[in-house]
Design a protein around this motif. Structure first.
Motif, PDB file in Angstrom:
ATOM      1  N   ASP A   1       0.855  -1.179   0.000  1.00 25.30           N
ATOM      2  CA  ASP A   1       0.000   0.000   0.000  1.00 25.30           C
ATOM      3  C   ASP A   1       0.891   1.228   0.000  1.00 25.30           C
ATOM      4  O   ASP A   1       1.539   1.540   0.994  1.00 25.30           O
ATOM      5  N   SER A   2       0.942   1.932  -1.103  1.00 26.04           N
ATOM      6  CA  SER A   2       1.875   3.040  -1.262  1.00 26.04           C
ATOM      7  C   SER A   2       1.435   4.323  -0.566  1.00 26.04           C
ATOM      8  O   SER A   2       2.182   5.303  -0.562  1.00 26.04           O
ATOM      9  N   HIS A   3       0.245   4.328   0.032  1.00 26.56           N
ATOM     10  CA  HIS A   3      -0.235   5.549   0.680  1.00 26.56           C
ATOM     11  C   HIS A   3      -1.444   5.196   1.544  1.00 26.56           C
ATOM     12  O   HIS A   3      -2.558   5.101   1.057  1.00 26.56           O
ATOM     13  N   PHE A   4      -1.203   4.989   2.833  1.00 27.90           N
ATOM     14  CA  PHE A   4      -2.333   4.755   3.732  1.00 27.90           C
ATOM     15  C   PHE A   4      -2.162   5.611   4.980  1.00 27.90           C
ATOM     16  O   PHE A   4      -1.065   5.994   5.341  1.00 27.90           O
ATOM     17  N   HIS A   5      -3.284   5.935   5.604  1.00 26.47           N
ATOM     18  CA  HIS A   5      -3.304   6.804   6.776  1.00 26.47           C
ATOM     19  C   HIS A   5      -3.689   5.978   8.004  1.00 26.47           C
ATOM     20  O   HIS A   5      -4.886   5.811   8.274  1.00 26.47           O
ATOM     21  N   PRO A   6      -2.716   5.456   8.749  1.00 27.61           N
ATOM     22  CA  PRO A   6      -3.069   4.600   9.894  1.00 27.61           C
ATOM     23  C   PRO A   6      -3.887   5.329  10.949  1.00 27.61           C
ATOM     24  O   PRO A   6      -4.765   4.726  11.569  1.00 27.61           O
ATOM     25  N   ASP A   7      -3.645   6.615  11.151  1.00 27.25           N
ATOM     26  CA  ASP A   7      -4.401   7.367  12.161  1.00 27.25           C
ATOM     27  C   ASP A   7      -5.870   7.492  11.753  1.00 27.25           C
ATOM     28  O   ASP A   7      -6.771   7.279  12.561  1.00 27.25           O
TER      29      ASP A   7
ATOM     30  N   VAL B   1      -0.158  -1.103  13.479  1.00 27.72           N
ATOM     31  CA  VAL B   1      -0.603  -1.100  12.079  1.00 27.72           C
ATOM     32  C   VAL B   1      -1.136  -2.467  11.665  1.00 27.72           C
ATOM     33  O   VAL B   1      -2.148  -2.548  10.967  1.00 27.72           O
ATOM     34  N   VAL B   2      -0.492  -3.522  12.086  1.00 25.89           N
ATOM     35  CA  VAL B   2      -0.939  -4.868  11.708  1.00 25.89           C
ATOM     36  C   VAL B   2      -2.366  -5.114  12.192  1.00 25.89           C
ATOM     37  O   VAL B   2      -3.174  -5.704  11.475  1.00 25.89           O
TER      38      VAL B   2
ATOM     39  N   LEU C   1      -1.059  -8.181   2.348  1.00 23.97           N
ATOM     40  CA  LEU C   1      -0.349  -6.914   2.459  1.00 23.97           C
ATOM     41  C   LEU C   1       1.051  -7.148   3.015  1.00 23.97           C
ATOM     42  O   LEU C   1       1.220  -7.660   4.109  1.00 23.97           O
ATOM     43  N   LYS C   2       2.041  -6.754   2.245  1.00 23.38           N
ATOM     44  CA  LYS C   2       3.438  -6.993   2.613  1.00 23.38           C
ATOM     45  C   LYS C   2       4.130  -5.749   3.159  1.00 23.38           C
ATOM     46  O   LYS C   2       5.211  -5.857   3.714  1.00 23.38           O
TER      47      LYS C   2
ATOM     48  N   SER D   1       8.844  -3.954   9.684  1.00 21.21           N
ATOM     49  CA  SER D   1      10.029  -3.477   8.961  1.00 21.21           C
ATOM     50  C   SER D   1       9.713  -3.100   7.515  1.00 21.21           C
ATOM     51  O   SER D   1      10.450  -2.335   6.905  1.00 21.21           O
ATOM     52  N   SER D   2       8.610  -3.581   6.991  1.00 21.89           N
ATOM     53  CA  SER D   2       8.231  -3.293   5.603  1.00 21.89           C
ATOM     54  C   SER D   2       7.401  -2.019   5.477  1.00 21.89           C
ATOM     55  O   SER D   2       6.942  -1.687   4.389  1.00 21.89           O
ATOM     56  N   VAL D   3       7.201  -1.301   6.581  1.00 20.17           N
ATOM     57  CA  VAL D   3       6.425  -0.062   6.555  1.00 20.17           C
ATOM     58  C   VAL D   3       7.358   1.110   6.814  1.00 20.17           C
ATOM     59  O   VAL D   3       8.138   1.094   7.762  1.00 20.17           O
ATOM     60  N   VAL D   4       7.263   2.108   5.950  1.00 22.81           N
ATOM     61  CA  VAL D   4       7.994   3.359   6.139  1.00 22.81           C
ATOM     62  C   VAL D   4       6.974   4.464   6.372  1.00 22.81           C
ATOM     63  O   VAL D   4       5.776   4.273   6.185  1.00 22.81           O
TER      64      VAL D   4
END
Length: 137
Positions: free
Chosen positions: A37-43, A57-58, A74-75, A98-101
């Protein structure tokens, strides 16, 4: 191809050759294709799901209501946080998979705030931009 056979025909071929083994690729496709997912808003997702904005997030990924045929494995992704009220803590960033920036910013709808607020938010954002895994602003 086997799905197009009648049940008795499938049984005939299974009896001769045995049940097919599920390959790793087929197992992945059973839960959906791999995706980032190149653009998600966890908040924002957390708020919509009724959980704390610092929820892992998970947990957010697993709670989202997604139809079975639309599911993906989702990776990773880019967590975009553009509301200064929910800027992540350094500890929160460190606990992301580790796969989330992360990318931080100030949404344009907040541009009409006082200069003091904007200055404070920019200071906080500058602090975050220097942290490992914060890759954009």
């Amino acid at each position: 191809m086997a799905a197009s056979l009648q049940e008795d025909e499938r049984k005939y071929w299974r009896d001769i050759f045995g049940a097919p083994q599920v390959s790793e690729v087929e197992a992945t496709l059973a839960v959906g294709p791999e995706a980032v997912d190149s653009h998600f808003h966890p908040d924002q997702l957390a708020r919509r799901l009724g959980v704390q904005t610092d929820c892992p997030v998970v947990d957010i990924w697993e709670r989202g209501p997604v139809e079975k045929e639309e599911r993906v494995s989702l990776k990773g992704g880019v967590a975009v946080i553009c509301d200064p009220a929910t800027f992540p803590s350094v500890a929160y960033i460190a606990e992301l998979p580790s796969s989330v920036v992360v990318a931080v910013g100030i949404h344009p709808r907040l541009a009409n705030q006082s200069q003091d607020n904007l200055d404070e938010w920019i200071r906080h954002m500058k602090h975050l931009v220097g942290k490992e895994r914060v890759v954009g602003f």
